[in-house]
Scaffold this motif. Sequence first.
Motif, PDB file in Angstrom:
ATOM      1  N   PHE A  22      37.055  43.655  32.907  1.00  0.00           N
ATOM      2  CA  PHE A  22      38.234  44.350  33.428  1.00  0.00           C
ATOM      3  C   PHE A  22      37.866  45.744  33.923  1.00  0.00           C
ATOM      4  CE2 PHE A  22      41.773  47.278  32.628  1.00  0.00           C
ATOM      5  CZ  PHE A  22      42.676  46.755  33.534  1.00  0.00           C
ATOM      6  N   VAL A  23      37.122  46.477  33.091  1.00  0.00           N
ATOM      7  CA  VAL A  23      36.738  47.839  33.480  1.00  0.00           C
ATOM      8  C   VAL A  23      35.886  47.815  34.751  1.00  0.00           C
ATOM      9  CG1 VAL A  23      35.393  49.859  32.790  1.00  0.00           C
ATOM     10  CG2 VAL A  23      36.933  48.760  31.155  1.00  0.00           C
ATOM     11  N   ALA A  24      34.986  46.836  34.824  1.00  0.00           N
ATOM     12  CA  ALA A  24      34.130  46.743  36.011  1.00  0.00           C
ATOM     13  C   ALA A  24      34.973  46.498  37.255  1.00  0.00           C
ATOM     14  CB  ALA A  24      33.118  45.616  35.823  1.00  0.00           C
ATOM     15  N   ILE A  25      35.936  45.581  37.128  1.00  0.00           N
ATOM     16  CA  ILE A  25      36.804  45.299  38.278  1.00  0.00           C
ATOM     17  C   ILE A  25      37.567  46.561  38.666  1.00  0.00           C
ATOM     18  CG2 ILE A  25      38.877  44.057  39.021  1.00  0.00           C
ATOM     19  CD1 ILE A  25      37.870  41.654  37.483  1.00  0.00           C
ATOM     20  N   LEU A  26      38.064  47.245  37.638  1.00  0.00           N
ATOM     21  CA  LEU A  26      38.868  48.444  37.881  1.00  0.00           C
ATOM     22  C   LEU A  26      38.050  49.498  38.629  1.00  0.00           C
ATOM     23  CD1 LEU A  26      41.688  49.457  37.202  1.00  0.00           C
ATOM     24  CD2 LEU A  26      40.728  50.560  35.206  1.00  0.00           C
ATOM     25  N   PHE A  27      36.787  49.636  38.240  1.00  0.00           N
ATOM     26  CA  PHE A  27      36.001  50.720  38.813  1.00  0.00           C
ATOM     27  C   PHE A  27      35.253  50.335  40.079  1.00  0.00           C
ATOM     28  CE2 PHE A  27      36.965  52.894  34.973  1.00  0.00           C
ATOM     29  CZ  PHE A  27      36.896  54.229  35.328  1.00  0.00           C
ATOM     30  N   TYR A  28      34.895  49.058  40.197  1.00  0.00           N
ATOM     31  CA  TYR A  28      34.058  48.718  41.347  1.00  0.00           C
ATOM     32  C   TYR A  28      34.749  47.864  42.388  1.00  0.00           C
ATOM     33  CZ  TYR A  28      30.418  50.792  38.556  1.00  0.00           C
ATOM     34  OH  TYR A  28      29.694  51.677  37.832  1.00  0.00           O
ATOM     35  N   VAL A  29      35.844  47.210  42.007  1.00  0.00           N
ATOM     36  CA  VAL A  29      36.491  46.328  42.974  1.00  0.00           C
ATOM     37  C   VAL A  29      37.764  46.961  43.522  1.00  0.00           C
ATOM     38  CG1 VAL A  29      37.458  44.052  43.374  1.00  0.00           C
ATOM     39  CG2 VAL A  29      35.524  44.316  41.804  1.00  0.00           C
ATOM     40  N   LEU A  30      38.575  47.491  42.629  1.00  0.00           N
ATOM     41  CA  LEU A  30      39.872  47.998  43.060  1.00  0.00           C
ATOM     42  C   LEU A  30      39.745  49.392  43.659  1.00  0.00           C
ATOM     43  CD1 LEU A  30      41.987  46.751  40.047  1.00  0.00           C
ATOM     44  CD2 LEU A  30      41.998  45.872  42.371  1.00  0.00           C
TER      45      LEU A  30
END
Lengths: 279, 316
Positions: A22-30
């Motif tokens: 989740f954190v990775a998505i938050l920081f690198y995708v969104l």
Amino acid sequence: MDAFITLILEFAIPTLIVSAIFVAILFYVLPREVRTIFKRELKSYFTSPIAYVLFVVFLGISGTLSFFFTGVLEGGEADLFLPYFQYLPWYLVLIAPAVGMRLWSEEQRLGTLELMLTMPLAPWHAILGKFLAAGVVLFAMLVLSFPIVWTMNFLGDPDNGVIMAGFVATFFVALCFLAVTSVISAITRSQLVALLVSVALCLMLWLGGLPHLSELIMNLKGGWLVFWPILKLVNGLGVMPHFTELAKGVLGLRDIVFFLSFITFCLFATSVAIRLKRA
Amino acid sequence: MIEVENLHKHFGSKVAVDGVSFTVKKGEVLGFLGPNGAGKSTTMRMVTGFLPPTQGRVTIGGADIEANEIEAKSKIGYLPEAAPLYSDMTVEGFLRFAAEMRRVPANEITAAVNKAIETTFLEPVRHQSVDTLSKGYRHRTCFAQSIIHDPEVLILDEPTDGLDPNQKQEIRQLIRRMGETKAIIFSTHILEEVEASCTRAIIIDRGRVIADGTPAELMAKASNAGIVTLRARGLAGSGIKAELEKLDVVASVETIASDENGITARITPAKGRADKLSTAVFGVCKDKNLSVEELRVEEGRLDLLFREITKTDADK
């Protein structure tokens, strides 16, 4: 000691992996805007007493009631599924709207909606950021109910896979309720109205899937048939069957697609509600 | 920088804004005047992209506020009328949030926040919760938010509302200073503010622009503009009055005091002849060998103009 290692392997590590993803998505995708809104929103949950009060209420109710009224402790088989997870969505009918009621109504009451919507961001950035923050609060709630799992593992040897599935299913239901609340809170500036209407809708959403209702629909006769479309719709949107399937440990694609599309639809409806507010 | 074309806004059957057009260039400060409910805030809300217009077009630095929403909005700093703030944040926390949202690069946020705090005199409440701020500080915090990204366009809805006279003065100077490099629109009820900080002003009533010009041009339109007050001696008052009334630049002469040896009078110029009046009056005095003790030309008063044009419109 064994129980402890089991818990770490079967619960703590998956939870950490999910959080990390989740954190990775938050920081690198969104986009950055989503992140900024998410951070602000999450922080505001924890600077006000709301989150803490809801944690206590949720953990208190779900913990005590499950144990005392459903006789987990008396039953030799510490199979957590039936007593615990069957009741969780009922609490969430109340808790998820309580978490989500402020999402947009607070913004309207304070007038900050005007500020937010004149900042350079697309409405979906704000909608998603807020939804994710509230989702994390619900996630944290479920994670904090780990003592129940712990107890079960000390008392017996439950099927932890099923327990995990129960949590996953519960979380999806919670997110659905939250998504409904997001729409309602975009419509009204009163948190109380948002809470009450959302609770009613979530209850309908939950009960809509009752097996009895499906039977009732099958047996509609005569003039009652005029209600067929609406009952069919309520029944079709009912989350209960999807929840039951998932919670059994059957990771059916159909159910997950149902939950995800339902949430997407509600978030889209939120953006429509906000647009209508402005016009 | 700001181009507004034929903007309309209807709320149901109510027409809030009815065909407003104007442009604001870089280096201009446009004052927005008008009675309550005239459509000032609604217009500003459409310019900032908060409300979609029923009809018309707004472009900010070439970017259409509807078609090219994000680009247009990133050029704007906006202070809404109510100065809304998130009550659960501190002043600094809120400004950091605003800086991030307004796309200030991550490594410049601290500097931007410090600068905004300094510019709007927020240092004493920097770490205070927004909840506990007085009205003036709340207003300034929201103002700080609007300038945090050093925008090309500033839209301020009653920026001096709720401030004490010293703070009002500071904010006016600030607006004037920032106006040199930005395009600014600000609305106000206070007419001296227009004279103090605007390069141009628009008066809006019932959704329409009813006057547009520099403060000096607008003041010249007021009914008292160009009125000459004369105190002269050397002839009977009635005689001087008769002489003055013969002039074609004079509309009327109002006697304030008059005796057999002189007159004090207010002379109203004929329509459009205000600029010739004082010379003509002075000419009469010279011809008749009067001793002029006082000759004063009144400057138009903005508040008078405001009352006159907004009232006549309402009477219709």
